[in-house]
Design a protein around this motif. Structure first.
Motif, PDB file in Angstrom:
ATOM      1  N   LYS A 128      55.770  35.522  35.266  1.00  0.00           N
ATOM      2  CA  LYS A 128      55.906  36.197  36.749  1.00  0.00           C
ATOM      3  C   LYS A 128      54.768  36.952  36.747  1.00  0.00           C
ATOM      4  N   ASP A 129      54.300  37.645  35.534  1.00  0.00           N
ATOM      5  CA  ASP A 129      53.111  38.721  35.627  1.00  0.00           C
ATOM      6  C   ASP A 129      51.879  37.932  35.896  1.00  0.00           C
ATOM      7  N   SER A 130      51.825  36.578  35.179  1.00  0.00           N
ATOM      8  CA  SER A 130      50.534  35.723  35.420  1.00  0.00           C
ATOM      9  C   SER A 130      50.490  35.221  36.838  1.00  0.00           C
ATOM     10  N   LEU A 131      51.632  34.791  37.421  1.00  0.00           N
ATOM     11  CA  LEU A 131      51.657  34.188  38.755  1.00  0.00           C
ATOM     12  C   LEU A 131      51.431  35.584  39.804  1.00  0.00           C
ATOM     13  N   LYS A 177      45.319  28.297  44.613  1.00  0.00           N
ATOM     14  CA  LYS A 177      46.345  29.027  44.017  1.00  0.00           C
ATOM     15  C   LYS A 177      47.460  28.335  43.664  1.00  0.00           C
ATOM     16  N   ILE A 178      47.954  27.234  44.831  1.00  0.00           N
ATOM     17  CA  ILE A 178      48.949  26.346  44.548  1.00  0.00           C
ATOM     18  C   ILE A 178      48.781  25.509  43.072  1.00  0.00           C
ATOM     19  N   ALA A 179      47.494  24.955  43.125  1.00  0.00           N
ATOM     20  CA  ALA A 179      47.124  23.990  42.013  1.00  0.00           C
ATOM     21  C   ALA A 179      47.188  24.743  40.765  1.00  0.00           C
ATOM     22  N   GLN A 180      46.841  26.001  40.769  1.00  0.00           N
ATOM     23  CA  GLN A 180      46.695  26.773  39.600  1.00  0.00           C
ATOM     24  C   GLN A 180      48.287  27.358  39.171  1.00  0.00           C
TER      25      GLN A 180
END
Length: 187
Positions: free
Chosen positions: A70-73, A86-89
């Motif tokens: 969650k922190d990474s996202l 962002k969606i791809a990553q």
């Protein structure tokens, strides 16, 4: 941090490390709490000061991993990347985390009765934010409801994770991402 707090953290880290190694080597059912305590060089009662059961310890490890994810996202969500990037990553990040922790997730799937995603709404909220940003910027189609996009995206992740295809994991994920993005991008 006091000496006592450092000691507690050390015992907790040792418990987690020892238990996960034993689960992977011997199996969840075959690993006993007594064996965990002995291997961690603590008393059985000390194990119960931290966890009520092996399942509780497994849930703790999963929750820590999901918090890290969650922190990474969240960092990704607040980055300067475009919504399509962002969606791809986000998919590639989740895929990498899954691949690195596949044994943990397999243990959780087999031994914890997880009903639906264990991460609650946080992940969905981040994804919705990215989609809304993309729709607002004109990057994503507005004629598809956000609920449908998030449902498809979550299905894409599950499909890649549970695939029995002979296609390597990263390529599988990349192909599915391409199919998803081609349908989502505004033409």
């Amino acid at each position: 941090m006091s000496r006592r707090d450092r000691k507690k953290r050390q015992v907790l880290a040792t418990l987690v490390d020892v238990t996960m190694k034993l689960f992977i080597e011997k199996g969840f059912e075959e690993t006993t709490i007594s064996e965990i305590a002995t291997t961690a060089d603590i008393g059985t009662g000390t194990f119960y000061n931290y966890f009520h059961s092996k399942e509780d310890l497994l849930k703790y490890v999963l929750a820590k991993k999901l918090d890290d994810t969650k922190d990474s996202l969240e960092d990704l969500n607040h980055s300067s990347m475009s919504p399509p990037e962002k969606i791809a990553q986000i998919l590639l990040t989740i895929g990498k985390i899954f691949k690195e922790n596949q044994q943990l997730f397999n243990l959780c799937n087999h031994h914890l009765a997880l009903m639906g995603p264990p991460h609650g709404t946080e992940f969905r909220d981040i994804l919705v934010n990215m989609i809304q940003e993309g729709q607002k910027n004109g990057d994503f189609r507005n004629d598809i409801p956000i609920e449908m996009i998030t449902e498809l995206f979550m299905g894409l992740i599950k499909s890649a994770i549970t695939s029995h295809s002979k296609i390597p994991f990263e390529k599988n994920l990349s192909c599915k991402l391409s199919l998803f993005m081609n349908g989502l991008l505004e033409k």
